[in-house]
Design a protein around this motif. Structure first.
Motif, PDB file in Angstrom:
ATOM      1  N   GLN A 198       4.308  -8.946  -5.966  1.00  0.00           N
ATOM      2  CA  GLN A 198       3.253  -8.389  -6.811  1.00  0.00           C
ATOM      3  C   GLN A 198       1.904  -9.087  -6.626  1.00  0.00           C
ATOM      4  O   GLN A 198       0.881  -8.552  -7.056  1.00  0.00           O
ATOM      5  N   ARG A 199       1.876 -10.232  -5.973  1.00  0.00           N
ATOM      6  CA  ARG A 199       0.661 -11.052  -5.958  1.00  0.00           C
ATOM      7  C   ARG A 199      -0.530 -10.385  -5.281  1.00  0.00           C
ATOM      8  O   ARG A 199      -1.655 -10.499  -5.760  1.00  0.00           O
ATOM      9  N   HIS A 200      -0.283  -9.716  -4.159  1.00  0.00           N
ATOM     10  CA  HIS A 200      -1.383  -9.171  -3.370  1.00  0.00           C
ATOM     11  C   HIS A 200      -1.236  -7.659  -3.165  1.00  0.00           C
ATOM     12  O   HIS A 200      -1.698  -7.125  -2.152  1.00  0.00           O
ATOM     13  N   LEU A 212      17.882  -7.121 -13.551  1.00  0.00           N
ATOM     14  CA  LEU A 212      17.147  -5.914 -13.171  1.00  0.00           C
ATOM     15  C   LEU A 212      16.817  -5.007 -14.349  1.00  0.00           C
ATOM     16  O   LEU A 212      16.042  -4.061 -14.200  1.00  0.00           O
ATOM     17  N   ARG A 213      17.368  -5.291 -15.503  1.00  0.00           N
ATOM     18  CA  ARG A 213      17.209  -4.379 -16.631  1.00  0.00           C
ATOM     19  C   ARG A 213      15.732  -4.142 -16.953  1.00  0.00           C
ATOM     20  O   ARG A 213      14.966  -5.062 -17.173  1.00  0.00           O
ATOM     21  N   GLY A 214      15.351  -2.882 -16.970  1.00  0.00           N
ATOM     22  CA  GLY A 214      14.010  -2.479 -17.363  1.00  0.00           C
ATOM     23  C   GLY A 214      12.933  -2.716 -16.330  1.00  0.00           C
ATOM     24  O   GLY A 214      11.753  -2.511 -16.621  1.00  0.00           O
ATOM     25  N   CYS A 215      13.309  -3.119 -15.111  1.00  0.00           N
ATOM     26  CA  CYS A 215      12.260  -3.470 -14.143  1.00  0.00           C
ATOM     27  C   CYS A 215      11.381  -2.282 -13.788  1.00  0.00           C
ATOM     28  O   CYS A 215      10.180  -2.440 -13.544  1.00  0.00           O
ATOM     29  N   ALA A 216      11.932  -1.076 -13.781  1.00  0.00           N
ATOM     30  CA  ALA A 216      11.135   0.098 -13.430  1.00  0.00           C
ATOM     31  C   ALA A 216      10.194   0.525 -14.543  1.00  0.00           C
ATOM     32  O   ALA A 216       9.366   1.415 -14.352  1.00  0.00           O
ATOM     33  N   ALA A 217      10.283  -0.114 -15.721  1.00  0.00           N
ATOM     34  CA  ALA A 217       9.333   0.173 -16.791  1.00  0.00           C
ATOM     35  C   ALA A 217       7.959  -0.401 -16.474  1.00  0.00           C
ATOM     36  O   ALA A 217       6.968   0.008 -17.084  1.00  0.00           O
ATOM     37  N   ASP A 218       7.909  -1.337 -15.539  1.00  0.00           N
ATOM     38  CA  ASP A 218       6.614  -1.842 -15.083  1.00  0.00           C
ATOM     39  C   ASP A 218       5.843  -0.667 -14.468  1.00  0.00           C
ATOM     40  O   ASP A 218       6.328  -0.033 -13.534  1.00  0.00           O
ATOM     41  N   PRO A 219       4.662  -0.348 -14.970  1.00  0.00           N
ATOM     42  CA  PRO A 219       3.944   0.807 -14.431  1.00  0.00           C
ATOM     43  C   PRO A 219       3.560   0.659 -12.969  1.00  0.00           C
ATOM     44  O   PRO A 219       3.232   1.658 -12.316  1.00  0.00           O
ATOM     45  N   ALA A 220       3.599  -0.560 -12.428  1.00  0.00           N
ATOM     46  CA  ALA A 220       3.305  -0.757 -11.013  1.00  0.00           C
ATOM     47  C   ALA A 220       4.522  -0.535 -10.129  1.00  0.00           C
ATOM     48  O   ALA A 220       4.406  -0.603  -8.899  1.00  0.00           O
ATOM     49  N   CYS A 221       5.681  -0.257 -10.717  1.00  0.00           N
ATOM     50  CA  CYS A 221       6.873   0.045  -9.914  1.00  0.00           C
ATOM     51  C   CYS A 221       6.696   1.432  -9.305  1.00  0.00           C
ATOM     52  O   CYS A 221       6.582   2.429 -10.017  1.00  0.00           O
ATOM     53  N   ALA A 222       6.677   1.494  -7.980  1.00  0.00           N
ATOM     54  CA  ALA A 222       6.351   2.736  -7.286  1.00  0.00           C
ATOM     55  C   ALA A 222       7.557   3.588  -6.948  1.00  0.00           C
ATOM     56  O   ALA A 222       7.446   4.805  -6.815  1.00  0.00           O
ATOM     57  N   ALA A 223       8.731   2.975  -6.780  1.00  0.00           N
ATOM     58  CA  ALA A 223       9.932   3.713  -6.403  1.00  0.00           C
ATOM     59  C   ALA A 223      11.121   2.773  -6.460  1.00  0.00           C
ATOM     60  O   ALA A 223      10.978   1.546  -6.428  1.00  0.00           O
ATOM     61  N   ARG A 281      -1.849   3.962   0.023  1.00  0.00           N
ATOM     62  CA  ARG A 281      -2.643   3.349   1.086  1.00  0.00           C
ATOM     63  C   ARG A 281      -4.123   3.224   0.735  1.00  0.00           C
ATOM     64  O   ARG A 281      -4.765   2.205   1.035  1.00  0.00           O
ATOM     65  N   ALA A 282      -4.689   4.227   0.092  1.00  0.00           N
ATOM     66  CA  ALA A 282      -6.114   4.182  -0.230  1.00  0.00           C
ATOM     67  C   ALA A 282      -6.432   3.113  -1.266  1.00  0.00           C
ATOM     68  O   ALA A 282      -7.552   2.577  -1.290  1.00  0.00           O
ATOM     69  N   GLN A 283      -5.463   2.788  -2.123  1.00  0.00           N
ATOM     70  CA  GLN A 283      -5.685   1.788  -3.165  1.00  0.00           C
ATOM     71  C   GLN A 283      -5.396   0.355  -2.689  1.00  0.00           C
ATOM     72  O   GLN A 283      -6.018  -0.595  -3.139  1.00  0.00           O
ATOM     73  N   GLY A 284      -4.418   0.209  -1.791  1.00  0.00           N
ATOM     74  CA  GLY A 284      -4.071  -1.129  -1.332  1.00  0.00           C
ATOM     75  C   GLY A 284      -2.652  -1.186  -0.800  1.00  0.00           C
ATOM     76  O   GLY A 284      -2.021  -0.161  -0.526  1.00  0.00           O
ATOM     77  N   ASP A 285      -2.134  -2.394  -0.669  1.00  0.00           N
ATOM     78  CA  ASP A 285      -0.814  -2.616  -0.083  1.00  0.00           C
ATOM     79  C   ASP A 285       0.290  -2.487  -1.119  1.00  0.00           C
ATOM     80  O   ASP A 285       0.070  -2.659  -2.321  1.00  0.00           O
ATOM     81  N   ILE A 286       1.501  -2.217  -0.633  1.00  0.00           N
ATOM     82  CA  ILE A 286       2.679  -2.213  -1.501  1.00  0.00           C
ATOM     83  C   ILE A 286       3.531  -3.446  -1.205  1.00  0.00           C
ATOM     84  O   ILE A 286       3.479  -4.018  -0.120  1.00  0.00           O
ATOM     85  N   GLY A 287       4.331  -3.836  -2.193  1.00  0.00           N
ATOM     86  CA  GLY A 287       5.299  -4.912  -2.027  1.00  0.00           C
ATOM     87  C   GLY A 287       6.702  -4.360  -2.162  1.00  0.00           C
ATOM     88  O   GLY A 287       6.910  -3.284  -2.734  1.00  0.00           O
ATOM     89  N   LEU A 288       7.673  -5.110  -1.644  1.00  0.00           N
ATOM     90  CA  LEU A 288       9.058  -4.630  -1.682  1.00  0.00           C
ATOM     91  C   LEU A 288      10.024  -5.789  -1.828  1.00  0.00           C
ATOM     92  O   LEU A 288       9.960  -6.773  -1.082  1.00  0.00           O
ATOM     93  N   VAL A 289      10.924  -5.670  -2.807  1.00  0.00           N
ATOM     94  CA  VAL A 289      12.066  -6.571  -2.931  1.00  0.00           C
ATOM     95  C   VAL A 289      13.257  -5.859  -2.306  1.00  0.00           C
ATOM     96  O   VAL A 289      13.624  -4.760  -2.722  1.00  0.00           O
ATOM     97  N   TRP A 290      13.857  -6.508  -1.315  1.00  0.00           N
ATOM     98  CA  TRP A 290      14.943  -5.921  -0.534  1.00  0.00           C
ATOM     99  C   TRP A 290      16.208  -6.730  -0.819  1.00  0.00           C
ATOM    100  O   TRP A 290      16.316  -7.875  -0.405  1.00  0.00           O
ATOM    101  N   ILE A 291      17.142  -6.140  -1.560  1.00  0.00           N
ATOM    102  CA  ILE A 291      18.364  -6.846  -1.955  1.00  0.00           C
ATOM    103  C   ILE A 291      19.501  -6.334  -1.092  1.00  0.00           C
ATOM    104  O   ILE A 291      19.856  -5.156  -1.150  1.00  0.00           O
ATOM    105  N   ASP A 292      20.100  -7.228  -0.287  1.00  0.00           N
ATOM    106  CA  ASP A 292      20.980  -6.769   0.790  1.00  0.00           C
ATOM    107  C   ASP A 292      21.798  -7.940   1.306  1.00  0.00           C
ATOM    108  O   ASP A 292      21.325  -9.082   1.340  1.00  0.00           O
TER     109      ASP A 292
END
Length: 318
Positions: free
Chosen positions: A217-219, A257-268, A113-124
């Protein structure tokens, strides 16, 4: 913002909740995957991984108690997710019905929160954007998207003491094919990008995920992925609480999806709705293992993590 260049250890967190769903069998999903050796499976692929906590929802004997049970559970899960996030690990929440997403992403939003907003891809297969006022079933696992956007039950929407963990333009829903008018109306009014299964089938999952990841990831300063196993075609994953025909092929999901969490901006990461009671041959458990292995595939030691192929579309959309 500086991110750790080394692969982060995976902090596996069991979300033992079925009270949010009509079929409560998902409550035992994380324990079943743990007993099948999920952590060892991920370690065998070269990634440090261990279970750091199991959070169990209080039992709800009557339907009227389900929402309150999920509210209490969400607060406990959020605290369990915050610890590894603050310690520099990658939280990987394993559910459990999809109501657990309120705790997961409320914690991630609080952490960043102190740094900025998070984004989320919701696959469902579902929109999960009901409020108590629009839900005919009253099932909380149909409400997490609305709650994270700041709508619905105060006990969910105001987790961590503030509402609006996600801004509508930082959320993309992918693969939906079973939903009701009330939840769709909310998302339309808010301007949330939804890639319905018809679009996914026409364009291909890889192309849709590429666009979705670029959009979230844009904002934002960090992003996450919430994957409901019922997004997959039931031929690949029958062991869910609410399977829906004509879904995403497992092979397509693994490739994109392979390797997507290797992005250092992936939070969880979050993988939910595994119901071992409907998985007699273990097919869905194997799909869950394969998905998490693909998402968390490590990069070369000491090298800057390469983004997954989907993220290469970012520059085109920025």
């Amino acid at each position: 913002m500086k991110h750790d260049m080394l692969p982060r250890p995976l902090a596996l967190i069991g979300a033992e909740v079925g009270e949010g769903a009509s079929d409560a069998g998902c409550k035992w999903g994380s324990q079943a995957l743990r007993e099948r050796g999920l952590a060892a499976h991920l370690r065998a692929s070269g990634r440090a991984a261990r279970w750091t906590g199991m959070v169990r929802a209080p039992a709800a004997r009557h339907s009227a108690q389900r929402l309150r049970a999920v509210e209490h559970f969400s607060a406990a899960l959020a605290q369990q997710v915050l610890g590894p996030a603050r310690a520099g690990a990658l939280p990987v929440v394993v559910g459990g019905d999809h109501s657990c997403a309120v705790g997961t992403w409320s914690a991630v939003a609080e952490h960043w929160r102190a740094q900025g907003d998070i984004g989320l891809v919701w696959i469902d297969a579902h929109l999960d954007a009901h409020t108590p006022a629009t839900s005919l079933s009253g099932a909380p696992h149909g409400m997490p998207v609305a709650a994270l956007l700041g709508h619905g039950s105060p006990g969910l929407a105001l987790l961590q003491g503030w509402a609006g963990k996600l801004k509508p333009h930082n959320l993309v829903i992918l693969g939906a094919r079973s939903f009701e008018a009330g939840e769709q109306a909310l998302l339309t009014r808010l301007g949330v990008r939804v890639m319905y299964m018809e679009e996914v089938a026409r364009r291909g999952f890889g192309a849709c995920f590429a666009e979705a990841l670029a959009l979230v990831q844009r904002h934002t300063v960090a992003w996450g992925l919430s994957f409901d196993l019922d997004a997959l075609d039931p031929a690949d994953a029958p062991g869910t609480g609410t399977p829906v025909a004509a879904g995403i092929a497992l092979a397509d999901a693994l490739a994109a999806l392979r390797g997507c969490a290797a992005d250092p901006a992936c939070a969880a990461l979050e993988l939910v709705e595994y119901n071992p009671l409907h998985d007699a041959d273990g097919r869905t458990a194997r799909a869950a293992f394969a998905l998490l292995k693909a998402m968390t595939a490590p990069q070369g030691r000491g090298a800057r993590p390469a983004p997954c192929a989907a993220a290469q579309a970012c520059a085109e959309l920025s």
